[in-house]
Design an enzyme around this catalytic site. Structure first.
Site, PDB file in Angstrom:
ATOM      1  N   TYR A   1      35.265  35.618  42.239  1.00 13.07           N
ATOM      2  CA  TYR A   1      36.414  35.194  43.051  1.00 13.07           C
ATOM      3  C   TYR A   1      37.311  36.391  43.340  1.00 13.07           C
ATOM      4  CZ  TYR A   1      40.874  35.049  40.384  1.00 13.07           C
ATOM      5  OH  TYR A   1      42.053  35.359  39.763  1.00 13.07           O
TER       6      TYR A   1
ATOM      7  N   PHE B   1      46.492  40.304  42.746  1.00 16.19           N
ATOM      8  CA  PHE B   1      45.204  40.763  43.264  1.00 16.19           C
ATOM      9  C   PHE B   1      44.281  40.950  42.080  1.00 16.19           C
ATOM     10  CE2 PHE B   1      42.107  44.107  43.456  1.00 16.19           C
ATOM     11  CZ  PHE B   1      41.397  43.819  44.598  1.00 16.19           C
ATOM     12  N   GLU B   2      43.140  40.308  42.130  1.00 13.50           N
ATOM     13  CA  GLU B   2      42.090  40.580  41.161  1.00 13.50           C
ATOM     14  C   GLU B   2      40.767  40.087  41.714  1.00 13.50           C
ATOM     15  OE1 GLU B   2      43.292  38.751  37.499  1.00 13.50           O
ATOM     16  OE2 GLU B   2      42.907  36.707  38.183  1.00 13.50           O
ATOM     17  N   ILE B   3      39.717  40.808  41.389  1.00 14.18           N
ATOM     18  CA  ILE B   3      38.351  40.400  41.689  1.00 14.18           C
ATOM     19  C   ILE B   3      37.648  40.310  40.346  1.00 14.18           C
ATOM     20  CG2 ILE B   3      36.167  41.051  42.773  1.00 14.18           C
ATOM     21  CD1 ILE B   3      37.750  42.494  44.925  1.00 14.18           C
TER      22      ILE B   3
END
Length: 507
Positions: A237, A364-366
């Site tokens: 995600y 914000f993070e993946i």
């Protein structure tokens, strides 16, 4: 025949100068030629003056051509500063930038896709802010890669929100409602006690501390979002917030690179948390490590206050050190207060360690959803949740994710997206462009602006990007200049990350 006539007869007409100016030019050429032919003696060697003058000029021209003119198709110029570069390289022992500069997106999109989606938590009233974020991510990334969006809301999305979002995205969109079991107070919480704790935070003017919905949101993103049915089919995600902005083109697939490099979590900004929001969070995170016998990793060190550790180490001298002093017997210390010094007790320390307030800024993070779904992470979240810190204090999901990563992951599992230009509220990171790695940009007339002239003006704005700089990593970045980059800002945790990642690779 007179004297004058005889003299005139013997003078050839072609040898006479046409004018006084010709005489001057001839004399000038003669004097300049003579000057340049003069020889200069350098020790035992005699060198013509023209050589002495011309050779340095040639050398200067070569230096300008070879050093100043960078081999960049855009024809831009790099000027060396004569001092260490403003942008420092990070050691690549545990992590490195996936792609420096630009790639051809058309080649990248022909490769396989990851099982991934954007996740957006929003309400109907936030439509304008959501459109701003979609406009930015579509322009700089998703117009090529078309990853799907999942929109989540603790209420129902209205038809206006759904239709607008669907019309302005280039990929499939799903809308979901959050179940009450994931949003709000759990059954085991005394709601009145929790609400009183939130009211006290509001009275104390703790940022967002008095907003009940904010506490629900932090808990949802800490330990619930990955359990939503719409995300069950995804492995990765990418979190999107309303009112965010990207500054660089992302011409590669970060999900695929995360998989190839066996990464678990990716961030682009690391900053310090407000201490008053999480006064006891580190105690519980540290207690989790002790209860579950978790071995400390190099990443855990990123979140420790090094200054106090160093001070503590200085006090511990070996017995053979000349400065070592044998402590007074315990019975004397008991009977004569002040005769010896007892070690100071740090009220914030746990297991001899103190939290430095650093965390990955999770707006914000993946990340791998499998990691969030793991037993280890959920054990961590449940212990933190049962402490009541989401209500009695204002624990954010950012320090929860970060401390969990510090306890459960290693530095090699985490990736710093240093090449991503990103801004949320008043904090931004925007990298310099990579020298010799910029490619021409394909125009993009996005859908959210209806006025044709304005659409073209918006696109033309991105046609001229910032100049390249030594050690730059970005692709066609154009940064807002009204905000200082977080890498050089007070409160940044870049140095803590760099230390965990292996240190600086350049001065």
């Amino acid at each position: 025949m007179g004297f004058v006539e005889r003299l005139t007869k013997h003078i050839q007409p072609q040898s006479l100068p046409q004018s006084f100016g010709d005489v001057s030019q001839s004399a000038s050429r003669f004097s300049l030629r003579s000057l340049l032919r003069r020889r200069i003696r350098l020790k035992t060697v005699s060198v013509p003056l023209v050589v002495v003058l011309v050779c340095p000029c040639i050398a200067i021209v070569l230096i300008l051509v070879l050093l100043l003119r960078h081999p960049d198709p855009s024809g831009r110029v790099l000027i060396p500063s004569g001092s260490p570069p403003a942008i420092r390289q990070i050691n690549k022992k545990h992590d490195r930038v996936f792609v420096t500069g630009c790639l051809e997106p058309d080649r990248e999109i022909s490769k396989p896709r990851a099982n991934a989606a954007f996740v957006v938590l929003a309400r109907n009233k936030e439509l304008d802010g959501v459109l701003q974020s979609i406009k930015s991510i579509e322009r700089h990334f998703n117009r090529w890669f078309h990853y799907p969006y999942v929109f989540l809301n603790d209420g129902d999305f209205n038809s206006t929100f759904k239709e607008t979002i669907t019309n302005y995205t280039s990929a499939p969109v799903e809308f979901g409602k959050i179940d009450p079991t994931m949003w709000g107070y759990p059954e085991w919480v005394d709601k009145e006690v929790a609400r009183e704790g939130i009211r006290k935070q509001g009275d104390a003017a703790i940022m967002y501390g008095g907003m009940e919905s904010y506490h629900h949101m932090c808990r949802f993103y800490s330990g619930m979002f990955y359990k939503h049915p719409l995300l069950a089919k995804y492995k990765w995600y990418w979190r999107l917030e309303p009112e965010i902005k990207y500054f660089c083109d992302i011409t590669y697939d970060p999900f695929i690179h995360m998989e190839q490099e066996n990464k678990t979590y990716g961030f682009t900004i690391a900053v310090k948390e407000l201490k008053e929001t999480v006064p006891n969070i580190f105690r519980y995170a540290s207690a989790y490590k002790r209860v579950h016998n978790v071995t400390t990793t190099n990443l855990w060190g990123m979140f420790l206050d090094k200054k106090k550790d160093e001070k503590k180490d200085k006090k511990k001298l070996p017995k053979d050190d000349p400065k070592y002093k044998k402590p007074l017997p315990e019975e004397i210390l008991k009977t004569e207060p002040g005769a010896g010094s007892l070690p100071e007790i740090d009220p914030d320390a746990m297991e001899g360690e103190t939290y430095n307030m650093c965390h990955f800024w999770s707006n914000f993070e993946i990340a791998r959803l499998d990691w969030f779904r793991s037993k280890e992470y959920n054990d961590f979240f449940n212990m933190m949740d049962r402490s009541g810190g989401f209500w009695m204090e204002r624990w954010g999901d950012a320090p929860i994710h970060s401390l969990a990563a510090g306890a459960l992951l290693e530095t090699k599992d985490v990736h710093y997206f240093r090449d991503f230009g990103y801004r949320h509220t008043t904090i931004q990171h925007c990298p310099a462009n990579a020298p010799a790695r910029q490619l021409p940009r394909t125009p993009y007339l996005e859908k959210t602006t209806k006025d044709e002239k304005k659409r073209r003006e918006e696109d033309e704005y991105w046609e001229t990007w910032d100049r390249e700089r030594e050690n730059g990593v970005g692709c066609r970045c154009k940064c807002d200049t009204d905000i200082v980059d977080v890498e050089g800002k007070e409160g940044s945790c870049l140095n803590e990350w760099v230390e965990a990642a292996g240190g600086w690779a350049s001065p």
